[in-house]
Structure formats: structure tokens, C-alpha cells
Design an enzyme around this catalytic site. Structure first.
Site, short mmCIF file in Angstrom:
data_model
loop_
_atom_site.label_atom_id
_atom_site.label_comp_id
_atom_site.label_asym_id
_atom_site.label_seq_id
_atom_site.Cartn_x
_atom_site.Cartn_y
_atom_site.Cartn_z
N GLU A 362 -14.95 7.36 18.06
CA GLU A 362 -15.33 6.73 16.79
C GLU A 362 -16.20 7.67 15.94
OE1 GLU A 362 -15.99 2.54 16.63
OE2 GLU A 362 -14.77 2.17 18.41
N GLY A 363 -15.89 8.96 16.03
CA GLY A 363 -16.58 9.99 15.26
C GLY A 363 -17.58 10.73 16.12
N1 COS Z 1 -16.85 3.37 4.60
C1 COS Z 1 -16.12 2.96 3.53
N2 COS Z 1 -15.37 3.81 2.79
C2 COS Z 1 -15.35 5.12 3.15
C3 COS Z 1 -16.09 5.60 4.24
C4 COS Z 1 -16.86 4.67 4.98
N3 COS Z 1 -17.56 5.04 6.05
N4 COS Z 1 -15.87 6.92 4.36
C5 COS Z 1 -15.04 7.27 3.37
N5 COS Z 1 -14.73 6.18 2.63
C6 COS Z 1 -13.86 6.14 1.43
C7 COS Z 1 -14.46 7.06 0.38
O1 COS Z 1 -15.40 6.35 -0.42
C8 COS Z 1 -13.26 7.51 -0.40
O2 COS Z 1 -12.91 6.50 -1.33
P1 COS Z 1 -12.47 6.90 -2.85
O3 COS Z 1 -11.19 7.64 -2.69
O4 COS Z 1 -12.31 5.57 -3.53
O5 COS Z 1 -13.56 7.75 -3.40
C9 COS Z 1 -12.16 7.57 0.65
O6 COS Z 1 -12.59 6.72 1.73
C10 COS Z 1 -11.95 8.98 1.16
O7 COS Z 1 -13.18 9.44 1.68
P2 COS Z 1 -13.58 10.97 1.84
O8 COS Z 1 -13.13 11.74 0.67
O9 COS Z 1 -15.02 11.00 2.23
O10 COS Z 1 -12.67 11.41 3.09
P3 COS Z 1 -12.76 12.66 4.02
O11 COS Z 1 -11.39 13.09 4.35
O12 COS Z 1 -13.70 13.66 3.49
O13 COS Z 1 -13.33 11.99 5.40
C11 COS Z 1 -14.86 11.66 7.22
C12 COS Z 1 -14.52 12.03 5.77
C13 COS Z 1 -15.23 12.89 8.00
C14 COS Z 1 -16.07 10.76 7.06
C15 COS Z 1 -13.75 10.88 8.00
O14 COS Z 1 -12.60 11.66 8.11
C16 COS Z 1 -14.18 10.45 9.39
O15 COS Z 1 -14.94 9.47 9.57
N6 COS Z 1 -13.72 11.15 10.44
C17 COS Z 1 -13.96 10.75 11.82
C18 COS Z 1 -12.83 9.94 12.29
C19 COS Z 1 -13.13 9.17 13.51
O16 COS Z 1 -14.16 8.54 13.65
N7 COS Z 1 -12.19 9.21 14.44
C20 COS Z 1 -12.27 8.46 15.63
C21 COS Z 1 -11.04 7.65 15.73
S1 COS Z 1 -11.28 6.05 16.35
S2 COS Z 1 -11.79 6.28 18.21
#
Ligand code: COS
Length: 380
Positions: A362-363
Site C-alpha cells: 500500500e505504498g
Molecule cells: N487521494 C486522492 N486523490 C489523489 C491522491 C490521493 N492520495 N493521490 C493522487 N490523487 C489524484 C491527484 O489529485 C490527481 O488528480 P487530478 O488529475 O485531478 O489533478 C490524480 O490523482 C493523479 O495524481 P498524481 O499526478 O499525483 O499521480 P502520480 O502518478 O504522480 O502518482 C503517487 C503519485 C506516487 C502518489 C501514486 O502513484 C502512488 O500512491 N503510488 C503508490 C502505489 C501503491 O500504494 N501501490 C500499492 C498497491 S496496493 S498493495
């Protein structure tokens, strides 16, 4: 928010007894057999554990986030495998439907998940897509009123026992905006499972690949009915999931503290219990203090969540601190046990292996740091 303190206290007490009287005695069996006894699954269903966070209107307990945290602190006192079996129904397997699903999707899936008769699972990660979750490669191509899914999902918790997957696939262009969340029943033709993953710890937790080969699902399987929203749905699900994991880590840390105290007060060296030696006391004190700090932060963040505040940063902070914290506490617990801590006869041995995962799934901790840093900068 706690709606009724007396009812919650009763629930917490019931779960505390269930953990101590039913689950803890089964920890060794789960370690040895890599399976959770069926009788315990039935008892979990009867207690409502599969539907804790599903709204009451759909047959769940409808716990608020603060209530969920209080319950999770108790459930964290035993092996993580027990949580993982019902955890996806309350968390990543059901929350997508709860936060973004259509009325029909909620009415169909949630009562089934709340009863525990249907197991929900969350399929985001892929062989080439981990931290960069917006880069999903699994494709979903529109063909009439159906989508055809192709790709592989990796390390999917509960996949071997799941009945339905919240599955992220690409319907549009590159990046997060091209990702759509689908509800894919496990018996859909074209969906198959890989071999069970062999893991470092958390024995009893089932994970494997989910393979999609020309797997056809109706367009109505899109969560919320609108394509291109899947990444945001996944992120909203993870905000809550990360807070839940953090609370679980605190429960695990409390157990490790208690095991450490029990061992240290009984083990005599240099003529007195090792708990009376100051260097051992220092390790106990560090673990107790960190566990307490973590407990305070998860409860505070849960209250903010219930108040409707934006908690992206705080949930990530909780996940970061609590998962790293429980790793330190587990390490000290093994150290306090000395050679005994390396032996399977003592529970700290498998807790030490089990808690390593909390810093990864979950990240990762590094992803939490990125989220926290971004949120801090965006707020100024
Ligand atoms: N809550 C709500 N919305 C979110 C969010 C959150 N935590 N994180 C991103 N968003 C939204 C953003 O606001 C953005 O919306 P808009 O397009 O309207 O501006 C959209 O989603 C895209 O976000 P962003 O540009 O930040 O995306 P990135 O590709 O840069 O992703 C991270 C960023 C690293 C935060 C994301 O890829 C992530 O959490 N990765 C980890 C994945 C993970 O936890 N994997 C485990 C799998 S489950 S065991």
C-alpha cells in the site's frame, strides 16, 4: 468520531477476547499450515469482521474511521494473516465500491462482502507497475458494450480466495488519467491465477498473480460507470487503507512490547531479571514510547478523517511512521529475547518477519515520503 462509546467499548472487549482466546492460540497452527482454520473464518463472519467498515445499509457494521482504528488496534495484537483474510473486504476490496460505486454496484456487492460470503480483492500492482501506480499496463479495450481485459496483476492479496476484484486497467492514454477501475468476478472466463507466492512472512496470507487473457466484462463493471477515474478511486481507497495499516502496526507493536516485557521479567541473568538491567529497560522504553506516539497519531488522523478533513498527508505520515516504528520495535523485541528471539518457539520470530511487509505494501515508505513532501509544499 465515536457514535456510542458504550457500544464501541462492548465491541472492542468482544474482539479483545476473540483475539486472545481464539486467534492467539491458533498462531502456531497458521504458521505451520500456512492456512487459517475454517472454524475461525466462520467465527470471524459471525462477529461481523468482514463488514466492519461497510455501511449498515448494506449489512455491515458501518464503523467510523475512529471506531475502525480502535478495533484495528485490538486486531493488530495477533498474527497479520488473520487481518488479511477479512481486511480486503473492509478495505481495498470494498472501499472502491463504497466511495465511487454506482447504486447498483453497492446494492449487489456490498451485502455479499459484509456477510463474508464474497471476498473482495484489489488488483493494482503489475510485474512492471509498483510504486508508479499510474503506469498500469493491463489493457481494457471497448468491444461493443463490453471491455476486453489483457494483462497480469501481481502479488494480489486474497486472490486465491477472492470472488471479485477491483481491478485497474488502461482504457485511455498514458498516465493516471487513462486508468479505469473495473469490478471483475473471479469466475469470468479468461481470468486465471498464478502459482501461490512464497513469502518471507505473514504465513496464512494468500497472494498470487491474476492473469487476464481476453477477459470480457460488461461496461457496467466500471466502478462508478465513468472511465478514466480508476487511479483516483485507487488513491482514495489507499488513503483509508494506509491509515488502517498504520493502526494495525500499532497493535502489532503493542503485542511485541508485551512479549518483550513478559520475557524480560522472567529471564534471569547476572542474578536478576533482565528487565532490571538498564540497557534492557532502555529498549523497552524506546518501544513503549514509540508505540504510544504512533497510537496517538492514528487516533488523531482518524478523527480528522471523520471530520471530513483532507488527510492525504496525515494518512501517509501514519503509514510511514507506524510501519517503520513497528520494524524497530520488532527488532528490539528479538534483541531483548536474545537467542530465543531467533527461535520459532517464540512469537517475536514470526512477528519480526511479518511486520517487514508493512513498509512495502500500500505504498513503500519512500512513496509515503513523496506524498507527504508534495502535500506540504502544495499547502504553502
Ligand atoms: N487521494 C486522492 N486523490 C489523489 C491522491 C490521493 N492520495 N493521490 C493522487 N490523487 C489524484 C491527484 O489529485 C490527481 O488528480 P487530478 O488529475 O485531478 O489533478 C490524480 O490523482 C493523479 O495524481 P498524481 O499526478 O499525483 O499521480 P502520480 O502518478 O504522480 O502518482 C503517487 C503519485 C506516487 C502518489 C501514486 O502513484 C502512488 O500512491 N503510488 C503508490 C502505489 C501503491 O500504494 N501501490 C500499492 C498497491 S496496493 S498493495
Amino acid at each position: 468520531m465515536i457514535r456510542d462509546a458504550e457500544i464501541l467499548a462492548g465491541l472492542v472487549e468482544t474482539l479483545r477476547r476473540f483475539v486472545r482466546e481464539r486467534l492467539m492460540p491458533a498462531e502456531t497452527t497458521v504458521e505451520e499450515t500456512n492456512t487459517i482454520p475454517a472454524v475461525l473464518l466462520d467465527e470471524m463472519r459471525a462477529l461481523g469482521l468482514f463488514g466492519m467498515s461497510i455501511p449498515e445499509a448494506y449489512g455491515g457494521l458501518g464503523l467510523t474511521m475512529e471506531e475502525e482504528v480502535m478495533v484495528t488496534l485490538e486486531l493488530g495484537y495477533t498474527s497479520a494473516a488473520f487481518r488479511s483474510v477479512f481486511g480486503t473486504n473492509n478495505g481495498i476490496g470494498a472501499q472502491g465500491i463504497i466511495v465511487d460505486g454506482t447504486a447498483a454496484q453497492k446494492a449487489y456487492w456490498l451485502p455479499r462482502m459484509a456477510s463474508g460470503l464474497v471476498i473482495g480483492s484489489f488488483a493494482l500492482t503489475e510485474p512492471d507497475v509498483g510504486s508508479d501506480a499510474g503506469a498500469v499496463k493491463t489493457t481494457a479495450v471497448l468491444d461493443g458494450d463490453h471491455y476486453v481485459l489483457n494483462g497480469t496483476k501481481r502479488y494480489i492479496t486474497n486472490a486465491p480466495i477472492a470472488n471479485v476484484f477491483t481491478l485497474m486497467a488502461r482504457t485511455g492514454g498514458p498516465g493516471p488519467a487513462g486508468v479505469t477501475a473495473f469490478l471483475v468476478p473471479a469466475d469470468t472466463p479468461g481470468l486465471s491465477l498464478g502459482a501461490p507466492d512464497l513469502k518471507m512472512g505473514q504465513r496464512g496470507t494468500r497472494t498470487c498473480d491474476v492473469i487476464l487473457q481476453d477477459c470480457r466484462v460488461p461496461a457496467s463493471a466500471i466502478i462508478g460507470g465513468v472511465s478514466g477515474q480508476g487511479f483516483k478511486t485507487a488513491m482514495k481507497v489507499l488513503n483509508r487503507g494506509r491509515l488502517n495499516i498504520a493502526a494495525f502496526c500499532v497493535g502489532q507493536a503493542q503485542r511485541l512490547c508485551d512479549e518483550s516485557v513478559r520475557f524480560a521479567t522472567n529471564r534471569v541473568q547476572f542474578g536478576k531479571p533482565i528487565s532490571e538491567h538498564q540497557l534492557v529497560q532502555a529498549m523497552l522504553a524506546d518501544s513503549g514510547t514509540e508505540t504510544y506516539a504512533a497510537r496517538c497519531m492514528v487516533i488523531e488522523t482518524a478523527r480528522r478523517f471523520d471530520a471530513g478533513e483532507r488527510i492525504i498527508q496525515h494518512a501517509a505520515s501514519c503509514k510511514l511512521f507506524c510501519s517503520e516504528m513497528v520494524g524497530r520495535v520488532a527488532d528490539r523485541a528479538v534483541q531483548i529475547h536474545g537467542g530465543a528471539g531467533y527461535m520459532q518457539a517464540y512469537p517475536v520470530e514470526h512477528f519480526y518477519r511479518d511486520v517487514r511487509l508493512f513498509r512495502l505494501y500500500e505504498g513503500t515508505s519512500q512513496i509515503q515520503q513523496i506524498i507527504i513532501g508534495r502535500e506540504m509544499c502544495a499547502a504553502t
